[in-house]
Design a protein around this motif. Structure first.
Motif, PDB file in Angstrom:
ATOM      1  N   MET A   1       0.792  -1.127  -0.216  1.00 13.28           N
ATOM      2  CA  MET A   1       0.058   0.021   0.172  1.00 13.28           C
ATOM      3  C   MET A   1       0.950   1.182  -0.042  1.00 13.28           C
ATOM      4  O   MET A   1       0.466   2.397  -0.205  1.00 13.28           O
ATOM      5  CB  MET A   1      -0.989   0.004   1.238  1.00 13.28           C
ATOM      6  CG  MET A   1      -2.050  -0.989   0.998  1.00 13.28           C
ATOM      7  SD  MET A   1      -3.135  -0.685  -0.281  1.00 13.28           S
ATOM      8  CE  MET A   1      -3.977   0.864   0.359  1.00 13.28           C
ATOM      9  N   ASN A   2       2.085   1.158   0.486  1.00 12.57           N
ATOM     10  CA  ASN A   2       3.028   2.315   0.170  1.00 12.57           C
ATOM     11  C   ASN A   2       3.315   2.840  -1.277  1.00 12.57           C
ATOM     12  O   ASN A   2       3.655   3.924  -1.423  1.00 12.57           O
ATOM     13  CB  ASN A   2       4.336   2.103   1.080  1.00 12.57           C
ATOM     14  CG  ASN A   2       3.970   1.855   2.299  1.00 12.57           C
ATOM     15  OD1 ASN A   2       3.098   2.713   2.985  1.00 12.57           O
ATOM     16  ND2 ASN A   2       4.854   0.967   3.134  1.00 12.57           N
ATOM     17  N   THR A   3       3.255   1.843  -2.154  1.00 10.09           N
ATOM     18  CA  THR A   3       3.732   2.147  -3.627  1.00 10.09           C
ATOM     19  C   THR A   3       2.365   2.402  -4.456  1.00 10.09           C
ATOM     20  O   THR A   3       1.353   1.627  -4.155  1.00 10.09           O
ATOM     21  CB  THR A   3       4.475   0.873  -4.213  1.00 10.09           C
ATOM     22  OG1 THR A   3       5.542   1.055  -3.609  1.00 10.09           O
ATOM     23  CG2 THR A   3       4.793   1.266  -5.623  1.00 10.09           C
ATOM     24  N   VAL A   4       2.303   3.629  -5.014  1.00 10.14           N
ATOM     25  CA  VAL A   4       1.133   3.898  -5.752  1.00 10.14           C
ATOM     26  C   VAL A   4       1.449   3.598  -7.167  1.00 10.14           C
ATOM     27  O   VAL A   4       2.562   4.199  -7.860  1.00 10.14           O
ATOM     28  CB  VAL A   4       0.691   5.524  -5.472  1.00 10.14           C
ATOM     29  CG1 VAL A   4      -0.461   5.722  -6.456  1.00 10.14           C
ATOM     30  CG2 VAL A   4       0.575   5.581  -4.236  1.00 10.14           C
ATOM     31  N   ILE A   5       0.879   2.929  -8.161  1.00  9.65           N
ATOM     32  CA  ILE A   5       1.181   2.414  -9.275  1.00  9.65           C
ATOM     33  C   ILE A   5       0.324   3.204 -10.284  1.00  9.65           C
ATOM     34  O   ILE A   5      -0.788   3.977  -9.844  1.00  9.65           O
ATOM     35  CB  ILE A   5       0.659   0.916  -9.535  1.00  9.65           C
ATOM     36  CG1 ILE A   5       1.618   0.011  -8.584  1.00  9.65           C
ATOM     37  CG2 ILE A   5       0.864   0.652 -10.987  1.00  9.65           C
ATOM     38  CD1 ILE A   5       0.769  -1.218  -8.579  1.00  9.65           C
ATOM     39  N   ASP A   6       1.000   3.807 -11.359  1.00 11.09           N
ATOM     40  CA  ASP A   6       0.063   4.506 -12.097  1.00 11.09           C
ATOM     41  C   ASP A   6      -1.104   4.007 -12.464  1.00 11.09           C
ATOM     42  O   ASP A   6      -2.238   4.692 -12.556  1.00 11.09           O
ATOM     43  CB  ASP A   6       1.064   5.035 -13.861  1.00 11.09           C
ATOM     44  CG  ASP A   6       1.937   5.908 -13.501  1.00 11.09           C
ATOM     45  OD1 ASP A   6       1.899   6.862 -12.374  1.00 11.09           O
ATOM     46  OD2 ASP A   6       2.801   6.070 -14.225  1.00 11.09           O
ATOM     47  N   THR A   7      -1.016   2.878 -13.094  1.00 11.30           N
ATOM     48  CA  THR A   7      -2.446   1.967 -13.672  1.00 11.30           C
ATOM     49  C   THR A   7      -2.373   0.683 -13.521  1.00 11.30           C
ATOM     50  O   THR A   7      -1.376  -0.022 -13.627  1.00 11.30           O
ATOM     51  CB  THR A   7      -2.619   2.437 -15.251  1.00 11.30           C
ATOM     52  OG1 THR A   7      -2.435   3.711 -15.448  1.00 11.30           O
ATOM     53  CG2 THR A   7      -3.693   1.862 -15.548  1.00 11.30           C
ATOM     54  N   ILE A   8      -3.479   0.187 -12.815  1.00 12.67           N
ATOM     55  CA  ILE A   8      -3.657  -1.340 -12.659  1.00 12.67           C
ATOM     56  C   ILE A   8      -4.719  -1.610 -13.733  1.00 12.67           C
ATOM     57  O   ILE A   8      -5.763  -0.929 -13.826  1.00 12.67           O
ATOM     58  CB  ILE A   8      -4.167  -1.692 -11.139  1.00 12.67           C
ATOM     59  CG1 ILE A   8      -3.293  -1.432 -10.232  1.00 12.67           C
ATOM     60  CG2 ILE A   8      -4.826  -3.084 -11.266  1.00 12.67           C
ATOM     61  CD1 ILE A   8      -3.603  -1.840  -8.751  1.00 12.67           C
ATOM     62  N   VAL A   9      -4.356  -2.716 -14.396  1.00 13.70           N
ATOM     63  CA  VAL A   9      -5.056  -3.270 -15.513  1.00 13.70           C
ATOM     64  C   VAL A   9      -5.866  -4.532 -15.083  1.00 13.70           C
ATOM     65  O   VAL A   9      -5.132  -5.333 -14.687  1.00 13.70           O
ATOM     66  CB  VAL A   9      -4.423  -3.489 -17.029  1.00 13.70           C
ATOM     67  CG1 VAL A   9      -5.198  -4.080 -17.963  1.00 13.70           C
ATOM     68  CG2 VAL A   9      -3.824  -2.198 -17.454  1.00 13.70           C
ATOM     69  N   ILE A  10      -7.044  -4.479 -15.173  1.00 13.34           N
ATOM     70  CA  ILE A  10      -7.886  -5.726 -14.283  1.00 13.34           C
ATOM     71  C   ILE A  10      -8.241  -6.653 -15.700  1.00 13.34           C
ATOM     72  O   ILE A  10      -9.022  -6.364 -16.649  1.00 13.34           O
ATOM     73  CB  ILE A  10      -9.046  -5.572 -13.487  1.00 13.34           C
ATOM     74  CG1 ILE A  10      -8.538  -4.575 -12.356  1.00 13.34           C
ATOM     75  CG2 ILE A  10      -9.605  -6.842 -12.845  1.00 13.34           C
ATOM     76  CD1 ILE A  10      -9.698  -4.075 -11.753  1.00 13.34           C
ATOM     77  N   GLY A  11      -7.630  -7.746 -15.768  1.00 13.96           N
ATOM     78  CA  GLY A  11      -8.066  -8.663 -16.853  1.00 13.96           C
ATOM     79  C   GLY A  11      -6.876  -8.918 -17.815  1.00 13.96           C
ATOM     80  O   GLY A  11      -6.065  -8.171 -18.587  1.00 13.96           O
ATOM     81  N   GLY A  12      -6.501 -10.219 -18.243  1.00 13.38           N
ATOM     82  CA  GLY A  12      -5.379 -10.643 -19.013  1.00 13.38           C
ATOM     83  C   GLY A  12      -5.727 -11.128 -20.295  1.00 13.38           C
ATOM     84  O   GLY A  12      -4.990 -12.055 -20.942  1.00 13.38           O
ATOM     85  N   GLY A  13      -6.752 -10.649 -20.816  1.00 16.59           N
ATOM     86  CA  GLY A  13      -7.350 -11.152 -22.244  1.00 16.59           C
ATOM     87  C   GLY A  13      -6.838 -10.065 -23.172  1.00 16.59           C
ATOM     88  O   GLY A  13      -6.004  -9.264 -22.987  1.00 16.59           O
ATOM     89  N   GLN A  14      -7.622  -9.948 -24.449  1.00 16.38           N
ATOM     90  CA  GLN A  14      -7.044  -9.350 -25.634  1.00 16.38           C
ATOM     91  C   GLN A  14      -7.124  -7.756 -24.957  1.00 16.38           C
ATOM     92  O   GLN A  14      -6.170  -7.043 -25.539  1.00 16.38           O
ATOM     93  CB  GLN A  14      -7.726  -9.675 -26.784  1.00 16.38           C
ATOM     94  CG  GLN A  14      -9.272  -9.365 -26.552  1.00 16.38           C
ATOM     95  CD  GLN A  14     -10.129  -9.677 -27.707  1.00 16.38           C
ATOM     96  OE1 GLN A  14     -10.037 -10.828 -28.267  1.00 16.38           O
ATOM     97  NE2 GLN A  14     -11.322  -9.072 -28.067  1.00 16.38           N
ATOM     98  N   SER A  15      -8.132  -7.441 -24.252  1.00 11.34           N
ATOM     99  CA  SER A  15      -8.414  -6.009 -24.049  1.00 11.34           C
ATOM    100  C   SER A  15      -7.081  -5.362 -22.782  1.00 11.34           C
ATOM    101  O   SER A  15      -6.540  -4.623 -22.984  1.00 11.34           O
ATOM    102  CB  SER A  15      -9.640  -5.937 -23.289  1.00 11.34           C
ATOM    103  OG  SER A  15     -10.563  -6.027 -24.501  1.00 11.34           O
ATOM    104  N   GLY A  16      -6.942  -6.602 -21.762  1.00  9.23           N
ATOM    105  CA  GLY A  16      -6.023  -5.987 -20.840  1.00  9.23           C
ATOM    106  C   GLY A  16      -4.373  -5.975 -21.724  1.00  9.23           C
ATOM    107  O   GLY A  16      -3.851  -5.159 -21.144  1.00  9.23           O
ATOM    108  N   LEU A  17      -4.192  -7.128 -22.294  1.00  5.55           N
ATOM    109  CA  LEU A  17      -3.037  -7.093 -22.860  1.00  5.55           C
ATOM    110  C   LEU A  17      -2.659  -5.498 -23.960  1.00  5.55           C
ATOM    111  O   LEU A  17      -1.811  -5.000 -23.876  1.00  5.55           O
ATOM    112  CB  LEU A  17      -2.749  -7.992 -23.920  1.00  5.55           C
ATOM    113  CG  LEU A  17      -2.791  -9.457 -22.915  1.00  5.55           C
ATOM    114  CD1 LEU A  17      -2.606 -10.701 -23.790  1.00  5.55           C
ATOM    115  CD2 LEU A  17      -1.437  -9.594 -22.161  1.00  5.55           C
ATOM    116  N   ALA A  18      -3.812  -5.305 -24.792  1.00  2.05           N
ATOM    117  CA  ALA A  18      -3.693  -4.154 -25.322  1.00  2.05           C
ATOM    118  C   ALA A  18      -3.531  -2.747 -24.469  1.00  2.05           C
ATOM    119  O   ALA A  18      -2.919  -2.155 -25.068  1.00  2.05           O
ATOM    120  CB  ALA A  18      -5.071  -3.931 -26.288  1.00  2.05           C
ATOM    121  N   ALA A  19      -4.287  -2.998 -23.450  1.00  2.71           N
ATOM    122  CA  ALA A  19      -3.915  -1.574 -22.545  1.00  2.71           C
ATOM    123  C   ALA A  19      -2.847  -1.808 -22.030  1.00  2.71           C
ATOM    124  O   ALA A  19      -2.021  -0.553 -21.849  1.00  2.71           O
ATOM    125  CB  ALA A  19      -5.099  -1.816 -21.620  1.00  2.71           C
TER     126      ALA A  19
END
Length: 361
Positions: free
Chosen positions: A1-19
């Motif tokens: 919780m101390n590290t803030v990530i720019d973006t979390i992508v939820i889902g590892g199908g075609q949409s998540g991989l493209a994101a």
């Protein structure tokens, strides 16, 4: 919780991989979370004979060609292998991908951004979240009068794999889209099948003037038109090399208007006749699988996201990918999701006021 990530992508199908690919192009730190152990989305779970309606040359994500003859129509297993290869290339390039990481909730963080909660109790912080979990896990079952008294089986096409379990049975396939027609024609070689729909099936030649339809889509710009639909999905025309129209014309399967009710072990047709049926197979589509956002207040009463071309209208920093007709007619396809990903990541970056982060070297 101390590290803030720019973006979390939820889902590892075609949409998540493209994101994830688009985020890395912009130099943003991102983590992709996939609930399962395989990075191919819903593709491994589709029916065995599924073949793409677009050739390989139009069925790839940004940065990696599909491979093989660019004019061939890839089989389901080829798509799984392609997406697995795509994820592997991203990982080799330093992308952070976690499998077995099921997201169970997303809430707004007190200081801005989001807290993402995983099934194992872990929490992660991010300035933005892209929901890319598709819809396969949420098949739509339309209300059927008498369904509660029907003694036969009511199934959704999400659970269909092959025709052998239906051999010799009386089956009614409900739907008028590509999957409904493909499954009904395949089943008709093994069972007595009727395709039931509220409107006639609309066929479109797959290769007009000797070129695949998607060539003409690209040439005319149709795939990039800013067209969106609201409300329940409408079945798309069936892309047909000629086989499906011939099959229906021959009564294999026969096509009838939608039945009016189910009763005991029978269906009642529009003309009042009744007929015993073993299985009603619903090829009636899906709805966005976004239950983990329910506590955030980003969905409407029907569980649909409130968004404008993929960008949440209720929560800055929240985006969606892979929604049907999200931004163009091809938004939820392999050929269209890459362009949507670039569009969404650009808008998220601008909304968060971070400007463009220098790309990696």
């Amino acid at each position: 919780m101390n590290t803030v990530i720019d973006t979390i992508v939820i889902g590892g199908g075609q949409s998540g991989l493209a994101a994830l690919h688009s985020l890395r192009e912009r130099g943003r730190t991102a983590v992709l979370l996939e609930a399962g152990e395989q990075l191919a989305g819903s593709w491994p779970h589709y029916y065995d004979s599924l073949t793409l309606f677009s050739p390989a040359r139009y069925s790839c994500l940004p940065g990696l060609a599909f491979g093989g003859d660019p004019e061939h129509y890839p089989h389901r297993d080829e798509v799984v292998a392609y997406l697995t290869r795509y994820a592997r290339e991203l990982t080799r390039d330093g992308a952070q991908i976690r499998t077995g990481a099921r997201v169970v909730g997303v809430v707004a963080a007190a200081g801005g951004g989001f807290t993402v909660r995983l099934a194992d109790g872990q929490r992660m912080s991010a300035r933005s979240v892209i929901a890319a979990t598709g819809s396969f896990a949420r098949p739509w079952l339309p209300p059927l009068t008498g369904a509660d008294t029907f003694t036969g089986q009511i199934r959704h096409a999400a659970g269909y794999r092959s025709p052998e379990p239906y051999a010799g049975r009386r089956v009614v396939v409900v739907g008028a889209g590509n999957s409904a027609v493909q499954i009904a024609v395949e089943l008709a070689a093994h069972a007595r099948v009727t395709l039931a729909s509220r409107a006639p099936v609309r066929f479109v030649p797959q290769r007009p003037l000797g070129r695949d339809l998607h060539f003409w889509f690209r040439l005319t710009g149709f795939d990039r038109l800013p067209l969106r639909r609201t409300g329940d999905p409408v079945p798309a025309p069936v892309l047909d090399p000629g086989r499906y129209r011939r099959a229906l014309a021959a009564g294999l399967p026969d096509r009838r208007p939608m039945f009016t009710r189910l009763t005991a072990d029978q269906v009642e047709w529009a003309d009042g006749t009744r007929e015993r049926v073993d299985v009603v197979l619903l090829a009636t589509g899906y709805r966005p699988n976004l239950d983990y956002l329910a506590g955030l207040g980003a969905l409407d009463a029907d569980g649909r996201p409130r968004h404008d071309r993929g960008l949440s209208t209720s929560h800055p920093g929240l985006g969606y990918l892979g929604l049907e007709w999200q931004r163009t007619p091809s938004s939820n396809t392999l050929r269209g999701v890459g362009a949507d990903a670039r569009h969404l990541v650009g808008r998220l970056t601008a909304r968060l006021g971070t400007g463009r982060v220098p790309a990696r070297t």
